[in-house]
Write an enzyme that holds these catalytic residues in place. Sequence first.
Site, PDB file in Angstrom:
ATOM      1  N   ILE A 428       0.851  -1.191   0.000  1.00  0.00           N
ATOM      2  CA  ILE A 428       0.000   0.000   0.000  1.00  0.00           C
ATOM      3  C   ILE A 428       0.886   1.241   0.000  1.00  0.00           C
ATOM      4  O   ILE A 428       1.633   1.488   0.944  1.00  0.00           O
ATOM      5  CB  ILE A 428      -0.916   0.034   1.240  1.00  0.00           C
ATOM      6  CG1 ILE A 428      -1.669  -1.289   1.392  1.00  0.00           C
ATOM      7  CG2 ILE A 428      -1.878   1.209   1.160  1.00  0.00           C
ATOM      8  CD1 ILE A 428      -2.608  -1.607   0.279  1.00  0.00           C
ATOM      9  N   SER A 429       0.814   2.007  -1.094  1.00  0.00           N
ATOM     10  CA  SER A 429       1.648   3.201  -1.222  1.00  0.00           C
ATOM     11  C   SER A 429       0.787   4.458  -1.142  1.00  0.00           C
ATOM     12  O   SER A 429      -0.401   4.404  -0.807  1.00  0.00           O
ATOM     13  CB  SER A 429       2.439   3.154  -2.531  1.00  0.00           C
ATOM     14  OG  SER A 429       3.392   4.203  -2.574  1.00  0.00           O
ATOM     15  N   LYS A 432       2.151  10.656  -1.977  1.00  0.00           N
ATOM     16  CA  LYS A 432       3.337  11.398  -1.543  1.00  0.00           C
ATOM     17  C   LYS A 432       4.634  10.731  -2.010  1.00  0.00           C
ATOM     18  O   LYS A 432       5.717  11.314  -1.877  1.00  0.00           O
ATOM     19  CB  LYS A 432       3.325  11.541  -0.017  1.00  0.00           C
ATOM     20  CG  LYS A 432       2.171  12.398   0.484  1.00  0.00           C
ATOM     21  CD  LYS A 432       2.057  12.377   1.978  1.00  0.00           C
ATOM     22  CE  LYS A 432       0.899  13.255   2.444  1.00  0.00           C
ATOM     23  NZ  LYS A 432      -0.422  12.812   1.909  1.00  0.00           N
ATOM     24  N   THR A 494      -2.837  25.034   6.577  1.00  0.00           N
ATOM     25  CA  THR A 494      -1.449  25.403   6.308  1.00  0.00           C
ATOM     26  C   THR A 494      -1.318  26.536   5.293  1.00  0.00           C
ATOM     27  O   THR A 494      -0.559  27.472   5.487  1.00  0.00           O
ATOM     28  CB  THR A 494      -0.668  24.179   5.804  1.00  0.00           C
ATOM     29  OG1 THR A 494      -1.368  23.608   4.685  1.00  0.00           O
ATOM     30  CG2 THR A 494      -0.531  23.138   6.900  1.00  0.00           C
ATOM     31  N   ARG A 562       4.071  23.126   6.326  1.00  0.00           N
ATOM     32  CA  ARG A 562       4.937  22.414   7.265  1.00  0.00           C
ATOM     33  C   ARG A 562       6.060  21.709   6.513  1.00  0.00           C
ATOM     34  O   ARG A 562       5.956  21.487   5.289  1.00  0.00           O
ATOM     35  CB  ARG A 562       4.116  21.405   8.072  1.00  0.00           C
ATOM     36  CG  ARG A 562       3.052  22.060   8.943  1.00  0.00           C
ATOM     37  CD  ARG A 562       2.186  21.032   9.629  1.00  0.00           C
ATOM     38  NE  ARG A 562       1.439  20.228   8.673  1.00  0.00           N
ATOM     39  CZ  ARG A 562       0.558  19.281   9.023  1.00  0.00           C
ATOM     40  NH1 ARG A 562       0.341  19.039  10.301  1.00  0.00           N
ATOM     41  NH2 ARG A 562      -0.082  18.600   8.097  1.00  0.00           N
ATOM     42  N   GLU A 565       5.823  19.193   3.190  1.00  0.00           N
ATOM     43  CA  GLU A 565       4.525  19.228   2.518  1.00  0.00           C
ATOM     44  C   GLU A 565       4.608  19.919   1.158  1.00  0.00           C
ATOM     45  O   GLU A 565       5.427  20.814   0.938  1.00  0.00           O
ATOM     46  CB  GLU A 565       3.495  19.955   3.388  1.00  0.00           C
ATOM     47  CG  GLU A 565       3.022  19.142   4.574  1.00  0.00           C
ATOM     48  CD  GLU A 565       1.858  19.800   5.283  1.00  0.00           C
ATOM     49  OE1 GLU A 565       1.007  19.071   5.799  1.00  0.00           O
ATOM     50  OE2 GLU A 565       1.817  21.043   5.327  1.00  0.00           O
TER      51      GLU A 565
END
Length: 653
Positions: A428-429, A432, A494, A562, A565
């Site tokens: 499971i990837s 990101k 963010t 952050r 990200e």
Amino acid sequence: AGWGNISPLQKGLVTMSRLYDIARRYLSQILVDAGVVFLSFHLSHFLLLGAQGLEAFSWIPVSCIIAAVVYCSLNYLFALYHRIWRFASAQAVIAILGSAFTGTMVLALVNAAKPVYPLSLETLFIGGFFTAAGFTAVRYRGRLLTGLSLRWRALWGHWPVPPSTVLIVGAGEAGQLLAWQLQNQDGNKASYNIVGFIDDDPKKHGMWIHGVKVLGGYQRIPEVATKKNVDLIILALPNAPDPDFQEIVSLCLETPSRIKLIPNTIDVIESNNGALPVKDITMHDLVDRDPVRIDADYCRQVIAWKVVLVTGAAGSIGSELCRQVLGFEPQQLIALDNNETGLYDLNLELTRDGNRLLRLVLGDITNRHKMEKVFRELRPHIVFHAAAYKHVPLLEEYPDEAVRVNVEGTVILSLLADKYGVERFIYISTDKAVNPTSVMGATKRIGEMWIAAMQKESRTLFTVVRFGNVMGSRGSVVPTFQRQIEQGGPVTVTHPEMARFFLSIPEAVGLTIQAASFTKGEEIYMLDMGKEVRIVDLARRMIRLRGLRVDKDIKIEFMGIRPGEKLHEELSYEDEDKELTPHPKIFRLRGHNNFDKRSILPQIMVLIAATKGNSDILARLGKAIIKASLEDVDGFLDILTGTRFPRTGQTRE
């Protein structure tokens, strides 16, 4: 038990008791109906004969008694005394009219055949009409009084407690039933003031339903909500097509009103109390995606009677994998995690119905000796590898833990899968892992590269399933925003342009299992994540769905991006081509995939060794991991060693 063994006196007492029960149950209703008949026929005589003519006929009371006996007898035969009229529908009026019409015809025939107390046909039919109207008014008096009370209060504002103003979107069966319940159920009579219906059917515009007017189409929602100060909008559209539903929700979100949703009709049928429930609109309702179905029979052919191992079984994805895999009738399900409490809770949930297929294993995937024991003794046929560290900012501070779990753990499990002849290994990837800028994404990309390399030298079908954020998972912004809203804010975002893909957990897991059933090995599957959603828009919608106002009730604060990200996530590399699969929401990626163990394993070994190094090495480890994931071996070694190795034709610096 019968009359055989009791005395005549006892028989008489039993009979009297039964008559008393019948009288107690029906006498009040019969007396009321008799009174209606008396009034109706006296009124009929009065209209036809006048006051003087009425006094001249001494037989009128006798004729009224005969009429009352006929009508009340027919009311009993038509089961009018066997209905709870408070809950009766409008169709029950047919029974009232049928009884009254039949009674009038019987009286007309009796009067024509043997006119003991002759009545003119005019008197009979006018009296029958008044009788039918009186029977209806008596039985629907509660609704009539409620309607008059609501109208009076609406006109003059005489409410004991100011009611919530409600706008119902959808004038179909669900909307009509909801309106009736809000107007008639105990405790709700003074709690809700329905200001109108909204429906896109032009034939209903201007019509009245339960005393409430259909005010227009969906586009009028903002106007009506503002003009009538609507507190609550209820969407009575349980079967609306998804594109229309999304448009309606968007219009509702333009208003300051709270929003509720009536669920599908099946929920009403299965409701314990029979009431029509409403629920809050969730983020799953707002994501612009059609419901996804998988080929369950095809998945069952792959999983049935197989031993299935799920790593990270106590997590969001892992626990849902366990739930869905059990539905495909495996021989045994092995749930592996190092979270003791999570495993215990999962076991309670999945064995609640007596399921004995579940086997719990408490352990760490980086413990090679324990993992080998699991593979050697339990012999799994299929492995879903969902265990991973995934909190992006936290892993920026602890890159050594990211390497230990996300890289070393994956290597250990994949080598054991190859050694013990596992049929399928599904990694499971995450999105990101595409052009990673974070430690978390980089370690998952290295995992992808290693899985691709393993396939070249193994009979195990190694495959990667890549997808983006799942709603409600640990670390997802949705539960974070919910918690912040409950605490009164602020909601922290963010960056104004930060956007993410979103998928529900059951949907992501179902598509993962479907992709696993397709694999032929050495493949990367990408799930269709739909449209990107701006995080700030998500925050605004969640605030609005609580009936609160952005920046007045709940503030949104921007905290800045952050570490690690990206503003926008990607699901594939530029050189990866998307190929169709038998499922429209699953794509097979083809592209640069020339990875081999001999080139990747040394880098992984160096990374693992670096996690045990001094503080200087650990300080550089994060950037080195990202270089390794981008296949920049030179940059990886330069950063990790703190020097620059010579290239061809160069001298060492």
